[in-house]
Design an enzyme around this catalytic site. Structure first.
Site, PDB file in Angstrom:
ATOM      1  N   ARG A   1       4.574 -30.063 103.828  1.00 42.33           N
ATOM      2  CA  ARG A   1       4.283 -28.866 103.007  1.00 42.33           C
ATOM      3  C   ARG A   1       5.553 -28.072 102.692  1.00 42.33           C
ATOM      4  NH1 ARG A   1       0.192 -31.229 103.038  1.00 42.33           N
ATOM      5  NH2 ARG A   1      -1.921 -30.390 103.140  1.00 42.33           N
TER       6      ARG A   1
ATOM      7  N   SER B   1      -6.316 -24.657 102.185  1.00 43.69           N
ATOM      8  CA  SER B   1      -5.854 -24.239 103.509  1.00 43.69           C
ATOM      9  C   SER B   1      -5.019 -22.964 103.379  1.00 43.69           C
ATOM     10  CB  SER B   1      -4.982 -25.322 104.128  1.00 43.69           C
ATOM     11  OG  SER B   1      -5.682 -26.533 104.223  1.00 43.69           O
TER      12      SER B   1
ATOM     13  N   GLU C   1       0.195 -20.679 104.000  1.00 41.81           N
ATOM     14  CA  GLU C   1       0.596 -21.722 103.060  1.00 41.81           C
ATOM     15  C   GLU C   1       0.755 -21.155 101.645  1.00 41.81           C
ATOM     16  OE1 GLU C   1      -1.893 -25.027 101.251  1.00 41.81           O
ATOM     17  OE2 GLU C   1      -1.185 -25.978 103.077  1.00 41.81           O
TER      18      GLU C   1
HETATM   19  N1  EPU Z   1     -11.455 -28.233 112.570  1.00 46.86           N
HETATM   20  C1  EPU Z   1     -12.126 -27.248 113.254  1.00 46.86           C
HETATM   21  N2  EPU Z   1     -12.940 -26.392 112.547  1.00 46.86           N
HETATM   22  C2  EPU Z   1     -13.113 -26.514 111.207  1.00 46.86           C
HETATM   23  C3  EPU Z   1     -12.443 -27.529 110.507  1.00 46.86           C
HETATM   24  C4  EPU Z   1     -11.611 -28.385 111.208  1.00 46.86           C
HETATM   25  O1  EPU Z   1     -11.984 -27.103 114.444  1.00 46.86           O
HETATM   26  O2  EPU Z   1     -13.864 -25.691 110.616  1.00 46.86           O
HETATM   27  C5  EPU Z   1     -10.526 -29.110 113.324  1.00 46.86           C
HETATM   28  C6  EPU Z   1     -11.122 -30.424 113.667  1.00 46.86           C
HETATM   29  O3  EPU Z   1     -10.734 -30.736 114.981  1.00 46.86           O
HETATM   30  C7  EPU Z   1     -10.481 -31.392 112.698  1.00 46.86           C
HETATM   31  C8  EPU Z   1      -9.112 -30.759 112.509  1.00 46.86           C
HETATM   32  O4  EPU Z   1      -9.377 -29.357 112.562  1.00 46.86           O
HETATM   33  O5  EPU Z   1     -10.401 -32.688 113.184  1.00 46.86           O
HETATM   34  C9  EPU Z   1      -8.441 -31.110 111.200  1.00 46.86           C
HETATM   35  O6  EPU Z   1      -9.275 -30.779 110.099  1.00 46.86           O
HETATM   36  P1  EPU Z   1      -9.162 -31.527 108.690  1.00 46.86           P
HETATM   37  O7  EPU Z   1      -9.191 -33.002 108.880  1.00 46.86           O
HETATM   38  O8  EPU Z   1     -10.109 -30.916 107.740  1.00 46.86           O
HETATM   39  O9  EPU Z   1      -7.677 -31.263 108.240  1.00 46.86           O
HETATM   40  P2  EPU Z   1      -6.816 -29.931 108.265  1.00 46.86           P
HETATM   41  O10 EPU Z   1      -5.654 -30.214 109.161  1.00 46.86           O
HETATM   42  O11 EPU Z   1      -7.622 -28.748 108.508  1.00 46.86           O
HETATM   43  C10 EPU Z   1      -5.276 -30.792 106.327  1.00 46.86           C
HETATM   44  C11 EPU Z   1      -4.636 -30.153 105.129  1.00 46.86           C
HETATM   45  C12 EPU Z   1      -5.608 -30.121 103.961  1.00 46.86           C
HETATM   46  C13 EPU Z   1      -6.060 -31.536 103.673  1.00 46.86           C
HETATM   47  C14 EPU Z   1      -6.712 -32.118 104.933  1.00 46.86           C
HETATM   48  C15 EPU Z   1      -7.076 -33.574 104.752  1.00 46.86           C
HETATM   49  C16 EPU Z   1      -2.983 -28.551 105.865  1.00 46.86           C
HETATM   50  C17 EPU Z   1      -2.667 -27.131 106.131  1.00 46.86           C
HETATM   51  N3  EPU Z   1      -4.220 -28.808 105.453  1.00 46.86           N
HETATM   52  O12 EPU Z   1      -6.309 -29.928 106.734  1.00 46.86           O
HETATM   53  O13 EPU Z   1      -4.907 -29.648 102.836  1.00 46.86           O
HETATM   54  O14 EPU Z   1      -6.978 -31.562 102.605  1.00 46.86           O
HETATM   55  O15 EPU Z   1      -5.764 -32.054 106.023  1.00 46.86           O
HETATM   56  O16 EPU Z   1      -5.911 -34.326 104.675  1.00 46.86           O
HETATM   57  O17 EPU Z   1      -2.107 -29.410 106.001  1.00 46.86           O
HETATM   58  C18 EPU Z   1      -4.357 -27.670 101.651  1.00 46.86           C
HETATM   59  O18 EPU Z   1      -3.194 -27.878 102.013  1.00 46.86           O
HETATM   60  O19 EPU Z   1      -4.684 -26.672 100.932  1.00 46.86           O
HETATM   61  C19 EPU Z   1      -5.377 -28.579 102.102  1.00 46.86           C
HETATM   62  C20 EPU Z   1      -6.670 -28.412 101.814  1.00 46.86           C
END
Ligand code: EPU
Length: 351
Positions: free
Chosen positions: A160, A239, A343
């Site tokens: 990012r 995010s 972000e």
């Molecule tokens: N989780 C929770 N509560 C929630 C949602 C998620 O505890 O409400 C935990 C779970 O343990 C889950 C982990 O968070 O396994 C990761 O969640 P997720 O796979 O949705 O990925 P993320 O790390 O939250 C990142 C990117 C997203 C991208 C997704 C999928 C960042 C900041 N965010 O989210 O990017 O779509 O992975 O690859 O890197 C964005 O940057 O705007 C964005 C949406």
């Protein structure tokens, strides 16, 4: 090119937040973009560049300067080489490459915003990042007044982040070039476990391109991460916080805090992030610090589908949003000793 004065900016952002701009100009060619930027730089007028407005938090007081909307068009596909004008809508560009049978950006479907914004924060999701397919970026360099081409290495991409984000007032992205892969209608190998699971294949497998794109769209929609004007759960910037990257030492300390707070069996999410570093999940931290899905009673709340998306329920002001964001940052810091970093770009305000 057309322009207006005292123009509302909120409708140009996915949050639908922020006050007006003293002047708003919409540029449809690179020459117009450069003309407006030069004029602002020569007169010392503050400049705000707006692409798709999906990563932007504008203060309630608005912007005392020129807001420049990049609305340039251009989509050229030559073999496996794709060149996009900065103003192209990213989701449309992804859909077209999938239709053309080319792999490399299919998992970036459904990401709001413009093509020109993608290199700035090295947009990524579901195991793909634009840094893996971008060959070069054409940009206007405000320091030298010239149009330059930055190679992939020049862009200094990381999670990012990029040279554009490190030096935010220097470059105006005009065009972005990608090298895609012709894999006979198949996707790139799926790297993200969640996507592979949803498709019933193993990580590393390839699937038909359209299937990969549709699965990602479905996963994103389930997390409220696909923009829908009718649904306030998606009035967000995706995010709101980046996932923290910790040194091994910091991670060990954090793990100990997690065990104290949540019990000895609690295991925080951990993803490798280069030698001696581990990435953990901001969504998880927020959730476990007590800010669960739907948190909040005011006009700005956490999305009911994903804790990482802060949302405007329709009546919020930027101040409402920032109050919520600050509460989340303070709560996570108190509980886990980690300070989350926003972000989206903030304009005229900070966390
Ligand atoms: N989780 C929770 N509560 C929630 C949602 C998620 O505890 O409400 C935990 C779970 O343990 C889950 C982990 O968070 O396994 C990761 O969640 P997720 O796979 O949705 O990925 P993320 O790390 O939250 C990142 C990117 C997203 C991208 C997704 C999928 C960042 C900041 N965010 O989210 O990017 O779509 O992975 O690859 O890197 C964005 O940057 O705007 C964005 C949406």
């Amino acid at each position: 090119m057309h322009e207006r004065h005292d123009a509302p900016l909120a409708p140009l952002t996915t949050f639908r937040l922020g006050g007006p701009a003293a002047r708003l100009v919409v540029a449809v060619t690179d020459a117009e973009v450069i003309e407006i930027v030069r004029e602002a730089d020569e007169t010392g007028t503050p400049l705000l560049v707006i692409g798709g407005g999906s990563n932007l938090v504008i203060g309630d007081k608005g912007f005392e300067g020129t807001a420049l909307v990049i609305a340039t068009k251009g989509h050229e596909l030559t073999g496996t080489h794709l060149e996009l004008a900065a103003g192209e809508v990213w989701t449309d560009a992804v859909a077209r490459t999938v239709e053309a049978g080319l792999a490399g950006i299919e998992c970036l479907a459904g990401i709001p915003g413009s093509a020109g914004a993608t290199p700035i924060q090295n947009v990524g999701a579901y195991g793909q990042e634009v840094s893996s397919t971008i060959t070069d970026v054409t940009a206007y360099d405000r320091r030298t007044g010239e149009t330059v081409t930055l190679t992939n290495a020049d862009c200094e991409f990381s999670y990012r982040h990029s040279r554009f984000k490190a030096d935010p007032d220097r470059y105006i992205v005009l065009r972005v070039s990608f090298e895609l892969e012709d894999a006979d209608g198949l996707s790139a190998p799926l790297k993200y476990a969640e996507t592979a699971r949803a498709l019933g294949v193993a990580p590393g497998d390839r699937v038909p391109l359209a299937q990969a794109r549709e699965t990602v769209l479905k996963l994103r929609a389930g997390k409220g991460m696909v923009l829908d004007p009718e649904d306030h759960d998606t009035w967000s910037a995706g995010s709101f916080f980046t996932n923290p990257i910790l040194t091994d030492e910091q991670f060990a300390e954090f793990h100990a805090r997690v065990e104290r707070h949540l019990g000895a069996d609690a295991v925080p999410p951990a993803y490798p992030a280069g030698e001696g570093h581990t990435k953990t999940s901001a969504a998880w931290l927020i959730d476990k610090a007590g800010f669960t899905k739907g948190y909040g009673t005011g006009p700005a709340r956490i999305s009911t589908k994903h804790t990482l998306a802060l949302t405007n329920r329709g009546e919020a002001t930027t101040e409402d949003l920032l109050t919520l964001a600050r509460e989340v940052v303070a709560g996570v810091r108190d509980t886990f000793g980690i300070t989350l970093v926003n972000e989206p770009v903030t304009v005229g305000v900070s966390l």
